[in-house]
Motif scaffolding. Structure first.
Motif, PDB file in Angstrom:
ATOM      1  N   ALA A 224       0.835  -1.206   0.000  1.00 57.82           N
ATOM      2  CA  ALA A 224       0.000   0.000   0.000  1.00 57.82           C
ATOM      3  C   ALA A 224       0.870   1.256   0.000  1.00 57.82           C
ATOM      4  CB  ALA A 224      -0.921  -0.006   1.218  1.00 57.82           C
ATOM      5  N   PHE A 225       1.962   1.219   0.760  1.00 60.12           N
ATOM      6  CA  PHE A 225       2.879   2.359   0.832  1.00 60.12           C
ATOM      7  C   PHE A 225       3.506   2.632  -0.529  1.00 60.12           C
ATOM      8  CE2 PHE A 225       7.213   3.954   2.216  1.00 60.12           C
ATOM      9  CZ  PHE A 225       6.773   5.224   2.542  1.00 60.12           C
ATOM     10  N   GLY A 226       3.889   1.576  -1.251  1.00 61.21           N
ATOM     11  CA  GLY A 226       4.459   1.759  -2.577  1.00 61.21           C
ATOM     12  C   GLY A 226       3.430   2.245  -3.576  1.00 61.21           C
ATOM     13  N   ALA A 227       2.196   1.747  -3.459  1.00 62.65           N
ATOM     14  CA  ALA A 227       1.163   2.085  -4.439  1.00 62.65           C
ATOM     15  C   ALA A 227       0.791   3.559  -4.415  1.00 62.65           C
ATOM     16  CB  ALA A 227      -0.075   1.232  -4.201  1.00 62.65           C
ATOM     17  N   VAL A 228       0.793   4.184  -3.239  1.00 63.02           N
ATOM     18  CA  VAL A 228       0.348   5.579  -3.159  1.00 63.02           C
ATOM     19  C   VAL A 228       1.366   6.552  -3.739  1.00 63.02           C
ATOM     20  CG1 VAL A 228      -1.073   5.154  -1.121  1.00 63.02           C
ATOM     21  CG2 VAL A 228       1.283   5.918  -0.822  1.00 63.02           C
ATOM     22  N   HIS A 229       2.567   6.095  -4.051  1.00 64.03           N
ATOM     23  CA  HIS A 229       3.573   7.013  -4.577  1.00 64.03           C
ATOM     24  C   HIS A 229       3.391   7.284  -6.066  1.00 64.03           C
ATOM     25  CE1 HIS A 229       5.496   6.297  -0.692  1.00 64.03           C
ATOM     26  NE2 HIS A 229       6.201   7.380  -0.927  1.00 64.03           N
ATOM     27  N   GLY A 230       2.565   6.494  -6.733  1.00 62.05           N
ATOM     28  CA  GLY A 230       2.053   6.910  -8.034  1.00 62.05           C
ATOM     29  C   GLY A 230       2.910   6.666  -9.251  1.00 62.05           C
ATOM     30  N   ASN A 231       4.142   6.216  -9.108  1.00 64.20           N
ATOM     31  CA  ASN A 231       4.943   5.884 -10.286  1.00 64.20           C
ATOM     32  C   ASN A 231       5.783   4.654  -9.969  1.00 64.20           C
ATOM     33  OD1 ASN A 231       7.871   6.891  -9.491  1.00 64.20           O
ATOM     34  ND2 ASN A 231       6.457   8.513  -8.889  1.00 64.20           N
ATOM     35  N   ILE A 232       6.198   3.938 -11.018  1.00 64.01           N
ATOM     36  CA  ILE A 232       6.792   2.629 -10.817  1.00 64.01           C
ATOM     37  C   ILE A 232       8.130   2.701 -10.087  1.00 64.01           C
ATOM     38  CG2 ILE A 232       7.904   2.644 -13.097  1.00 64.01           C
ATOM     39  CD1 ILE A 232       7.298  -0.412 -13.167  1.00 64.01           C
ATOM     40  N   VAL A 233       8.952   3.715 -10.392  1.00 67.64           N
ATOM     41  CA  VAL A 233      10.269   3.808  -9.754  1.00 67.64           C
ATOM     42  C   VAL A 233      10.111   4.084  -8.268  1.00 67.64           C
ATOM     43  CG1 VAL A 233      12.435   5.099  -9.668  1.00 67.64           C
ATOM     44  CG2 VAL A 233      11.400   4.534 -11.878  1.00 67.64           C
ATOM     45  N   GLN A 234       9.377   5.138  -7.950  1.00 75.02           N
ATOM     46  CA  GLN A 234       9.184   5.489  -6.540  1.00 75.02           C
ATOM     47  C   GLN A 234       8.400   4.415  -5.809  1.00 75.02           C
ATOM     48  OE1 GLN A 234       7.410   9.346  -6.084  1.00 75.02           O
ATOM     49  NE2 GLN A 234       8.385   9.729  -4.114  1.00 75.02           N
ATOM     50  N   GLY A 235       7.453   3.777  -6.518  1.00 77.21           N
ATOM     51  CA  GLY A 235       6.678   2.718  -5.896  1.00 77.21           C
ATOM     52  C   GLY A 235       7.525   1.523  -5.510  1.00 77.21           C
ATOM     53  N   CYS A 236       8.501   1.162  -6.366  1.00 82.96           N
ATOM     54  CA  CYS A 236       9.355   0.000  -6.082  1.00 82.96           C
ATOM     55  C   CYS A 236      10.239   0.246  -4.868  1.00 82.96           C
ATOM     56  CB  CYS A 236      10.212  -0.334  -7.304  1.00 82.96           C
ATOM     57  SG  CYS A 236       9.284  -1.075  -8.667  1.00 82.96           S
TER      58      CYS A 236
END
Length: 317
Positions: A224-236
């Motif tokens: 959930a924490f990764g998903a809210v960051h909105g882009n694949i790099v930041q999410g990973c």
């Protein structure tokens, strides 16, 4: 019971199978009701865990929409172009800071209420005591994570430049690459506070109740924490950092320690952004990699490997 009696009962059941159903149906019904109730509760807790990031994003969207409408108040309400122009011209870091402050105000009472139900959470029967050494170790781990992340991102940029350019554009659009006091305060202070309350606090608590397994809860809150960051790099990388923060929460059972680690990660990111672009890439990568390994090893030993005295039961309550 004699063998003949058992055989007679078996023959009786063969002649009238409904007798078995009548005798056992109350027990089966009771068990099925209990299982259905437990499943219903778990689904409810899982829905609450999902609701945490959804509400977090919804607050941000609403605040941005309100700021856009207020920015275009001088124009006609039907002037879509004016509304879009106002959306692009708003001070996004300020708006996000306002959204974070609102979220903190809503999350604190929820966390206080939910945290009372976490007293039964146990991890190997101990909770590490936060000392000066462990706090210093946490800070070193945070800086080490950020330095290592910088090395990884530079390698990703060399391998997949298009992905990193999209990531850079997203950060620029959100104003997170600026170094003004408001952006720094929102990045280093507000974001860690609100995100730890929501994800290592509420989302973890709900996911733990939904799964009954602390490690499954750690993974779910990190997703959930990764998903809210909105882009694949930041999410990973947010997912990876979320796993580390979840482990820290399990060890210390203290949301404040997670905030400290998160602040150090974000603060180190602000400092890294000050490095001039003319610095040669290879020496910078080499020095950064060595420094990150040293900080992670020493900080990890101070924060996780030293034996802290377990808290007494009265302190744990």
């Amino acid at each position: 019971m004699k063998r003949e009696d058992i055989q007679n009962e078996v023959f009786a059941l063969q002649d009238d199978p409904s007798a078995l159903t009548e005798n056992t149906s109350p027990v089966k019904k009771k068990d099925s009701d209990r299982i259905a109730g437990t499943l219903f509760k778990r689904v409810g807790w899982f829905c609450l865990a999902i609701a945490v990031p959804v509400v977090f994003l919804a607050i941000q969207v609403v605040v941005i929409a309100v700021a856009s409408v207020l920015g275009s108040a001088s124009s006609s309400a039907e002037d879509v172009d004016a509304l879009m122009a106002a959306t692009k011209s708003i001070n996004l870091p300020l708006v996000l800071a306002v959204a974070q402050a609102i979220t903190i105000g809503a999350a604190i009472p929820c966390w206080i209420k939910v945290s009372h139900g976490l007293k039964g959470l146990d991890f190997k029967g101990k909770r590490a005591r936060c000392s000066v050494k462990s706090a210093a170790g946490i800070a070193m781990v945070g800086v080490g994570i950020q330095l290592l992340l910088g090395v990884v991102l530079m390698l990703v940029y060399a391998a997949v430049p298009q992905v990193m350019e999209e990531y850079a554009d997203t950060m620029k659009l959100m104003g997170l690459n600026a170094l003004d006091p408001l952006t720094v305060a929102a990045t280093v202070v507000l974001a860690p506070v609100v995100e730890e309350l929501l994800f290592r606090g509420l989302c973890f608590a709900f996911a733990w109740r939904a799964t009954g397994n602390v490690w499954a809860a750690v993974v779910l809150q990190a997703l959930a924490f990764g998903a809210v960051h909105g882009n694949i790099v930041q999410g990973c990388y947010a997912f990876a950092i979320g796993i580390v923060l979840g482990f820290v929460y399990l060890k210390y059972r203290n949301i404040g320690i997670c905030m400290l680690l998160h602040m150090c990660v974000n603060g180190a990111g602000v400092l890294v952004s000050l490095v001039p672009s003319w610095v040669p890439a290879f020496p910078y990568l080499s020095i950064t990699l060595v420094a990150s390994v040293i900080l992670l090893v020493i900080g990890g030993r101070l924060a996780f490997l030293l034996k802290d005295e377990p808290l007494q039961e009265a302190e744990r309550a």
